[in-house]
Design an enzyme around this catalytic site. Structure first.
Site, PDB file in Angstrom:
ATOM      1  CE  LYS A   1      -2.789   0.644   3.714  1.00  0.00           C
ATOM      2  NZ  LYS A   1      -2.488   2.408   3.704  1.00  0.00           N
TER       3      LYS A   1
ATOM      4  NE  ARG B   1      -5.428   8.172  10.905  1.00  0.00           N
ATOM      5  CZ  ARG B   1      -4.888   7.814  10.041  1.00  0.00           C
ATOM      6  NH1 ARG B   1      -5.158   6.637   8.646  1.00  0.00           N
ATOM      7  NH2 ARG B   1      -3.244   6.892  10.390  1.00  0.00           N
TER       8      ARG B   1
ATOM      9  CB  SER C   1       5.202  10.322  11.027  1.00  0.00           C
ATOM     10  OG  SER C   1       3.569  10.333  10.231  1.00  0.00           O
TER      11      SER C   1
ATOM     12  CD  GLN D   1       0.038   8.208   7.118  1.00  0.00           C
ATOM     13  OE1 GLN D   1       0.042   9.183   7.868  1.00  0.00           O
ATOM     14  NE2 GLN D   1      -0.467   7.212   6.964  1.00  0.00           N
TER      15      GLN D   1
ATOM     16  CG  ASP E   1       0.476   0.315   9.189  1.00  0.00           C
ATOM     17  OD1 ASP E   1      -0.399   0.906  10.107  1.00  0.00           O
ATOM     18  OD2 ASP E   1       0.070   0.480   8.179  1.00  0.00           O
TER      19      ASP E   1
ATOM     20  NE  ARG F   1      -2.803  -1.482   8.037  1.00  0.00           N
ATOM     21  CZ  ARG F   1      -2.535  -1.932   7.272  1.00  0.00           C
ATOM     22  NH1 ARG F   1      -2.565  -3.373   7.014  1.00  0.00           N
ATOM     23  NH2 ARG F   1      -1.527  -1.445   6.372  1.00  0.00           N
TER      24      ARG F   1
HETATM   25  C1  S3P Z   1       2.887   4.840   6.692  1.00  0.00           C
HETATM   26  C2  S3P Z   1       2.833   5.276   7.514  1.00  0.00           C
HETATM   27  C3  S3P Z   1       2.453   5.082   8.842  1.00  0.00           C
HETATM   28  C4  S3P Z   1       1.350   3.137   8.907  1.00  0.00           C
HETATM   29  C5  S3P Z   1       0.460   3.808   7.534  1.00  0.00           C
HETATM   30  C6  S3P Z   1       1.541   3.811   6.261  1.00  0.00           C
HETATM   31  C7  S3P Z   1       3.209   5.118   5.106  1.00  0.00           C
HETATM   32  O1  S3P Z   1       1.821   5.913   9.269  1.00  0.00           O
HETATM   33  O2  S3P Z   1       0.751   4.088   9.546  1.00  0.00           O
HETATM   34  O3  S3P Z   1      -0.011   2.359   7.199  1.00  0.00           O
HETATM   35  O4  S3P Z   1       3.417   4.772   3.985  1.00  0.00           O
HETATM   36  O5  S3P Z   1       4.117   6.495   4.972  1.00  0.00           O
HETATM   37  P1  S3P Z   1       2.760   6.761   9.906  1.00  0.00           P
HETATM   38  O6  S3P Z   1       4.078   7.502   9.164  1.00  0.00           O
HETATM   39  O7  S3P Z   1       1.597   8.714   9.973  1.00  0.00           O
HETATM   40  O8  S3P Z   1       3.665   5.696  10.670  1.00  0.00           O
END
Ligand code: S3P
Length: 440
Positions: A21, A122, A167, A169, A319, A392
């Site tokens: 993903k 969120r 994170s 993200q 996750d 999940r």
């Molecule tokens: C992800 C980072 C994770 C994860 C998410 C996918 C990504 O989140 O939980 O399902 O693809 O960068 P966080 O970076 O907020 O921990």
């Protein structure tokens, strides 16, 4: 779509993990930003990724499906992403919305970002704060929630930043903004998180430097960078493989192989835990694909023992706690998963949702301030689990049902399609008694 599962016979067979993903989202975003053509194979055709693809089209890219998991993206290149005529509906996808906002902040662009009920609850300030510090303007609902209006003049200032939470993200949003920012942006990550953005930036022709300082990763990107379209072969998702792996580990007599699983060390913390618990989880046939190491994982039913999960491992399995808690529910002894407060801001409050999932089915579980304690034993089952739009939680509950004395139901299985659209088919192929919808 209420769904359920019941006590299963041994699982057997060889199946493939669906596309990752994280890498699938990034392939759409990078392909849309790049100049020229990007060919993607193995894309996860889950609802989250399809939301990201349609948003990137609204921002100016041309995306064409050419076969199963195969897509061609004509990127915006020099023209850049454009202000869209419509609100950008990112569906359920936290990764999608946060990375897209980061990417868009680097262009002269104004857009409104929306999402479903789960995504709208969120926190977005974790990325809006650094983007504001770079010069973007953002308004959000209370607590930094969607809808967000993000406006940029495309003239951001580079940033030196240490994200307050571990994170990927947040790191990725800042790096994507930095692509079109003049100067050096530096991110310090005290706890390393998944590095797919760094890897993909390199694959699209950017120079990203990563050095270590006092145990932290220091990531440096000098912009502006012209990303060049390339080929992306998406490897299998270890976070989805996790459900099949735990299902086989806990269902007596099982013997399965899950092929094409990405083994990037920033993602494999669950496999370490399961092995420490005494599980037969053996990756074989290591090879490289699309810049990542992949393997086929052989799993056999195993008697598991409880463990204390090292908090330092959290980022590499962020996750996977709900499904680890399911393994812990049948393990001998107690499993402690602590210092995982980040789980409270995922698709649901995953600490609460996981505790409720287990408690509803007769498992000995305690909610800690920032964690979960599970003592394994016989699983009564018979519960109806509230999934809170969280894919999940839904899949974890259905896996628990395979070893429960009475069927386990979930209030809604539709969300499973966000990350694992073939879940019911693959589990059925392995011999698991999972039923999608009430009719089957
Ligand atoms: C992800 C980072 C994770 C994860 C998410 C996918 C990504 O989140 O939980 O399902 O693809 O960068 P966080 O970076 O907020 O921990």
């Amino acid at each position: 779509m209420r769904s359920s599962s019941t006590l299963s016979q041994a699982l057997s067979g060889t199946v493939s993990a669906p596309g990752d993903k994280s890498i699938s989202h990034r392939s759409m975003i990078f392909g849309a930003m790049a100049s020229g053509t990007t060919h993607v194979t193995g894309l996860l055709e889950g609802a989250d990724i399809l939301s990201t693809a349609s948003v990137m089209q609204a921002l100016g890219a041309t995306i064409t499906r050419t076969g199963d998991g195969a897509y061609t993206i004509e990127g915006c290149g020099e023209t850049g992403l454009q202000s869209p005529d419509v609100d950008l509906d990112c569906g359920n996808a936290g990764t999608g919305v946060r990375l897209i906002m980061g990417a868009c902040a680097g262009y002269k662009l104004r857009a409104t970002y929306t999402g479903d009920e789960s995504l709208s609850s969120r926190p977005m300030n974790r990325i809006l704060d650094p983007l504001r510090a770079m010069g973007a303007t953002a308004t959000a609902e209370e607590g930094g929630r969607l809808p967000v209006i993000l406006d940029s003049d495309g003239q951001l200032k580079p940033l030196t930043y240490t994200p307050p939470v571990a994170s990927a993200q947040v790191k990725s949003a800042v790096l994507l903004a930095a692509v079109n920012t003049v100067g050096v942006t530096t991110i310090t990550e005290p706890i390393p998180t998944r590095d797919h953005t760094e890897n993909m930036l390199r694959a699209f022709g950017a120079k990203v430097e990563v050095t270590q300082k006092n145990g932290a990763n220091v990531i440096r990107l000098e912009g502006p960078v012209t990303l060049k379209g390339t080929n992306v072969n998406v490897p299998g998702d270890p976070s989805s493989a996790a459900f099949m792996i735990v299902a086989a580990l806990i269902t007596p007599g099982s013997d399965i192989t899950v092929e094409n699983v990405m083994m990037n060390p920033t993602r494999t913390g669950l496999f370490d835990c399961l092995t420490e618990m005494g599980g037969h989880v053996r990756p074989t046939n290591f090879r490289k694909s699309g810049g990542e190491v992949i393997s086929d994982i052989h799993v056999k039913y195993s008697k598991l023992n409880g463990i204390t999960v090292p908090p330092a491992r959290a980022a590499s399995m962020i996750d996977e706690y709900p499904i680890l808690a399911v393994a812990a529910a049948v393990a001998k002894g107690t499993t402690i998963m602590d210092d995982i407060g980040e789980l409270r801001v995922k698709e649901s409050d995953r600490i609460k949702a996981t505790v409720a999932l287990l408690a509803e089915n007769g498992v000995d579980v305690t909610e800690l301030e920032n964690g979960i304690k599970v003592t394994g034993g016989d699983v009564a089952g018979g519960g109806v689990v509230v999934t809170h739009h969280d894919h999940r939680i839904a899949m974890s509950a259905l896996i628990l049902g395979l070893v429960a004395n009475a069927p386990v139901s979930i209030d809604d299985g539709a969300m499973i399609a966000t990350s694992f659209p073939t879940f019911f088919d693959v589990m059925t192929e392995l011999g698991a008694n999972v039923m999608a919808g009430e009719a089957r």
